[in-house]
Design a protein around this motif. Structure first.
Motif, PDB file in Angstrom:
ATOM      1  N   PRO A  40     -10.266   2.902  -7.506  1.00  0.00           N
ATOM      2  CA  PRO A  40      -9.121   2.330  -8.224  1.00  0.00           C
ATOM      3  C   PRO A  40      -8.308   3.378  -8.980  1.00  0.00           C
ATOM      4  O   PRO A  40      -7.085   3.262  -9.081  1.00  0.00           O
ATOM      5  CB  PRO A  40      -9.778   1.348  -9.198  1.00  0.00           C
ATOM      6  CG  PRO A  40     -11.101   1.022  -8.598  1.00  0.00           C
ATOM      7  CD  PRO A  40     -11.534   2.243  -7.846  1.00  0.00           C
ATOM      8  N   TYR A  83      -9.635  -6.812  -5.395  1.00  0.00           N
ATOM      9  CA  TYR A  83      -9.837  -6.057  -6.633  1.00  0.00           C
ATOM     10  C   TYR A  83      -8.656  -6.252  -7.596  1.00  0.00           C
ATOM     11  O   TYR A  83      -8.845  -6.470  -8.801  1.00  0.00           O
ATOM     12  CB  TYR A  83     -10.025  -4.572  -6.310  1.00  0.00           C
ATOM     13  CG  TYR A  83     -10.176  -3.714  -7.540  1.00  0.00           C
ATOM     14  CD1 TYR A  83     -11.401  -3.605  -8.190  1.00  0.00           C
ATOM     15  CD2 TYR A  83      -9.084  -3.032  -8.071  1.00  0.00           C
ATOM     16  CE1 TYR A  83     -11.545  -2.836  -9.324  1.00  0.00           C
ATOM     17  CE2 TYR A  83      -9.218  -2.253  -9.211  1.00  0.00           C
ATOM     18  CZ  TYR A  83     -10.447  -2.164  -9.840  1.00  0.00           C
ATOM     19  OH  TYR A  83     -10.581  -1.416 -10.964  1.00  0.00           O
ATOM     20  N   THR A  90      -0.797  -6.254   0.773  1.00  0.00           N
ATOM     21  CA  THR A  90      -1.611  -5.176   1.353  1.00  0.00           C
ATOM     22  C   THR A  90      -1.910  -5.536   2.804  1.00  0.00           C
ATOM     23  O   THR A  90      -1.762  -6.685   3.209  1.00  0.00           O
ATOM     24  CB  THR A  90      -2.935  -5.014   0.578  1.00  0.00           C
ATOM     25  OG1 THR A  90      -3.563  -6.297   0.491  1.00  0.00           O
ATOM     26  CG2 THR A  90      -2.684  -4.507  -0.828  1.00  0.00           C
ATOM     27  N   THR A 136      -8.802  -4.278  -1.479  1.00  0.00           N
ATOM     28  CA  THR A 136      -7.844  -3.865  -2.506  1.00  0.00           C
ATOM     29  C   THR A 136      -7.180  -5.082  -3.140  1.00  0.00           C
ATOM     30  O   THR A 136      -7.055  -5.169  -4.369  1.00  0.00           O
ATOM     31  CB  THR A 136      -6.771  -2.932  -1.883  1.00  0.00           C
ATOM     32  OG1 THR A 136      -7.431  -1.919  -1.127  1.00  0.00           O
ATOM     33  CG2 THR A 136      -5.906  -2.307  -2.953  1.00  0.00           C
ATOM     34  N   ASP A 195     -10.159  -2.790   4.233  1.00  0.00           N
ATOM     35  CA  ASP A 195      -9.819  -2.053   3.009  1.00  0.00           C
ATOM     36  C   ASP A 195      -8.652  -2.703   2.270  1.00  0.00           C
ATOM     37  O   ASP A 195      -8.665  -2.800   1.038  1.00  0.00           O
ATOM     38  CB  ASP A 195      -9.450  -0.604   3.361  1.00  0.00           C
ATOM     39  CG  ASP A 195     -10.688   0.212   3.705  1.00  0.00           C
ATOM     40  OD1 ASP A 195     -11.802  -0.254   3.395  1.00  0.00           O
ATOM     41  OD2 ASP A 195     -10.531   1.299   4.284  1.00  0.00           O
ATOM     42  N   LEU A 222      -5.402   5.040  -7.154  1.00  0.00           N
ATOM     43  CA  LEU A 222      -4.224   4.236  -6.791  1.00  0.00           C
ATOM     44  C   LEU A 222      -3.447   3.858  -8.055  1.00  0.00           C
ATOM     45  O   LEU A 222      -3.965   3.941  -9.160  1.00  0.00           O
ATOM     46  CB  LEU A 222      -4.673   2.966  -6.058  1.00  0.00           C
ATOM     47  CG  LEU A 222      -5.538   3.182  -4.814  1.00  0.00           C
ATOM     48  CD1 LEU A 222      -5.939   1.837  -4.215  1.00  0.00           C
ATOM     49  CD2 LEU A 222      -4.800   4.021  -3.770  1.00  0.00           C
ATOM     50  N   ILE A 256      -2.976   1.409  -9.851  1.00  0.00           N
ATOM     51  CA  ILE A 256      -3.412   0.075 -10.257  1.00  0.00           C
ATOM     52  C   ILE A 256      -3.303  -0.086 -11.774  1.00  0.00           C
ATOM     53  O   ILE A 256      -2.847  -1.121 -12.264  1.00  0.00           O
ATOM     54  CB  ILE A 256      -4.849  -0.199  -9.761  1.00  0.00           C
ATOM     55  CG1 ILE A 256      -4.836  -0.312  -8.230  1.00  0.00           C
ATOM     56  CG2 ILE A 256      -5.396  -1.488 -10.380  1.00  0.00           C
ATOM     57  CD1 ILE A 256      -6.173  -0.606  -7.599  1.00  0.00           C
ATOM     58  N   GLU A 303       0.833  -1.214   0.000  1.00  0.00           N
ATOM     59  CA  GLU A 303       0.000   0.000   0.000  1.00  0.00           C
ATOM     60  C   GLU A 303       0.863   1.258   0.000  1.00  0.00           C
ATOM     61  O   GLU A 303       0.629   2.181  -0.763  1.00  0.00           O
ATOM     62  CB  GLU A 303      -0.917  -0.004   1.227  1.00  0.00           C
ATOM     63  CG  GLU A 303      -1.960  -1.110   1.184  1.00  0.00           C
ATOM     64  CD  GLU A 303      -2.844  -1.112   2.424  1.00  0.00           C
ATOM     65  OE1 GLU A 303      -2.849  -0.113   3.164  1.00  0.00           O
ATOM     66  OE2 GLU A 303      -3.513  -2.134   2.665  1.00  0.00           O
ATOM     67  N   ARG A 334      -5.071   2.481  -0.264  1.00  0.00           N
ATOM     68  CA  ARG A 334      -5.930   1.308  -0.406  1.00  0.00           C
ATOM     69  C   ARG A 334      -7.304   1.786  -0.842  1.00  0.00           C
ATOM     70  O   ARG A 334      -7.665   2.953  -0.598  1.00  0.00           O
ATOM     71  CB  ARG A 334      -6.004   0.562   0.912  1.00  0.00           C
ATOM     72  CG  ARG A 334      -6.859   1.300   1.955  1.00  0.00           C
ATOM     73  CD  ARG A 334      -6.239   1.282   3.304  1.00  0.00           C
ATOM     74  NE  ARG A 334      -5.026   2.104   3.345  1.00  0.00           N
ATOM     75  CZ  ARG A 334      -4.334   2.387   4.425  1.00  0.00           C
ATOM     76  NH1 ARG A 334      -4.690   1.874   5.567  1.00  0.00           N
ATOM     77  NH2 ARG A 334      -3.271   3.150   4.381  1.00  0.00           N
ATOM     78  N   LEU A 335      -8.057   0.918  -1.466  1.00  0.00           N
ATOM     79  CA  LEU A 335      -9.436   1.249  -1.815  1.00  0.00           C
ATOM     80  C   LEU A 335     -10.224   1.519  -0.537  1.00  0.00           C
ATOM     81  O   LEU A 335     -10.061   0.799   0.452  1.00  0.00           O
ATOM     82  CB  LEU A 335     -10.093   0.084  -2.573  1.00  0.00           C
ATOM     83  CG  LEU A 335      -9.502  -0.272  -3.944  1.00  0.00           C
ATOM     84  CD1 LEU A 335     -10.221  -1.499  -4.502  1.00  0.00           C
ATOM     85  CD2 LEU A 335      -9.605   0.894  -4.896  1.00  0.00           C
TER      86      LEU A 335
END
Lengths: 195, 195
Positions: free
Chosen positions: A116, A152, A140, A149, A145, A119, A121, A83, A107-108
Motif C-alpha cells: 500500500p 483494500y 481497477t 487493490t 491484483d 501506491l 493510497i 491503476e 496495483r497491490l
C-alpha cells in the motif's frame, strides 16, 4: 554503428517492440531523418521537459494540478480510482465520466512486492476526508491484483463513510457469449437485471 | 497535453506501433524520464547526426564509405544485392557471407510507381563494370516485385558478362513440409539435389 546499436537497444525497451521490430523502427527512422527522426527526438525532449505529475490526482499533464483537477466543470464529488494513467485516458476517451480521478500508480502485488505504501493510497484517503467527496468509483483492473487493490481501498475508506462503487462487470457490448470466458459469463449472470 | 499528443502521433508512425501501442509506449517513456526518455531522445539525435549513407554500396553507417566497403578482409569480387539495409543486416547476422553488398533502396513496383531510376541500379552497373566484380548474388525478396527486380537487374548486367546467381529457394531449415506453402514446396522439389 555504435549509435545505431544504442538506438535499437533503447527502442527495444518500449512496450510492444522486440529486438526485431526495434531494428525495423530504427531503420525507418534513419530513412526519414527530417520528417520523423529529428521531430521525434525533439518531441521526446519536449515532453520530458513539459510533463508534470499532478500532485492532487497523480495523473500526468503539462500543468500541476492537471487540467482535469482544475476544470471547474468537472464534478469534484465523484472520484474514479484507476491503476494507471492509461486507464484514466481510456475512461476519458469515452467522454461519459464527469467527475475527477485518482491514479494509484499500480496495483497491490505480493509477487512483485508492491504494498500500500508504494501506491497513492494515503493521498486518496486524505483527499476523501478533506475534499467533500461523495462517491468513490473503483475502476481497477479485473485481475486478481486489481481486485485485491479494490478490496483494500474499500476497507481503508470505510471509516470515511464515503459511498464506494465499482464498474459493472458483464458481457462486453458487441460481445458474443460463445467467445466469452466463463468468469465474465458467470459475473454477467449473477448481475442480471430485470427489463 | 499537446506535447504528449505529438509524441504519441510520432511514435505511432514507427512500424509495428499503432495508435494504442504508441500511447502505451509514450506512457512508458514518461514513467522513466531519466533511464529511458532522455537517453532515447539523445540516442535518436546522436544517430541522426552520425549516420551516413555509403556512397559506394548504399548501406548506412557512421562512415562513408561504410565499414564493410572499407574492410580489407571482405571479398571485393562478390557483390550481394539486397533491397534494403535490413536485408543486409539479416545476411550479416548469419556471418556466412565474406563479400560486399549493394543496397537497392527498394524494389521495382508498377503499383507504387517505383522504376529503375528510383533504385541504386545505375550505380550497381557502374560498380560491376569498374570494380572487377566476378559474381553478383541476387538476394531480393521472393515476392513478385522482388523477383521482377532480380530479373531486371540480370538483364541490365548481361552486357558486363559478370556471373549472376541468386539465393537458393527451398524448405527452411527446421521447416515442416506440412506447414509449408505450395510455392516453396514446388521450388524445393524442382531444385532437388542428389545426395
Amino acid at each position: 554503428m555504435q549509435e545505431i546499436e544504442r538506438l535499437i537497444q533503447l527502442l527495444a525497451r518500449l512496450p510492444g517492440l522486440g529486438p526485431r521490430s526495434a531494428r525495423r523502427a530504427a531503420l525507418h527512422l534513419i530513412k526519414k531523418p527530417d520528417t520523423l527522426m529529428e521531430p521525434l527526438a525533439r518531441a521526446i525532449g519536449d515532453a520530458a521537459a513539459a510533463i508534470r505529475t499532478c500532485s492532487s490526482c497523480g495523473s500526468i499533464d503539462t500543468t500541476d494540478p492537471c487540467s482535469i483537477c482544475t476544470n471547474p466543470e468537472r464534478d469534484k464529488s465523484q472520484l474514479c480510482i484507476v491503476e494507471e494513467v492509461a486507464d484514466l485516458w481510456a475512461i476519458e476517451r469515452t467522454g461519459s465520466f464527469p467527475g475527477c480521478y485518482h491514479v494509484l500508480g499500480g496495483r497491490l502485488s505480493a509477487l512483485d512486492g508492491i504494498g500500500p505504501e508504494d501506491l497513492n493510497i494515503a493521498s486518496l484517503v486524505a483527499r476523501v476526508s478533506a475534499e467533500g467527496i461523495k462517491e468513490v468509483i473503483l475502476a481497477t483492473n479485473l485481475t486478481v491484483d486489481g481486485q485485491t487493490t479494490a478490496h483494500y481501498i474499500t476497507e481503508r475508506l470505510e471509516p470515511t463513510g464515503v459511498d464506494v462503487t465499482r464498474l459493472a462487470h458483464g458481457v462486453p457490448v458487441g460481445g458474443e457469449l460463445d467467445y466469452l470466458d466463463d468468469g465474465t459469463l458467470t459475473a454477467a449472470l449473477r448481475a442480471r437485471r430485470s427489463l
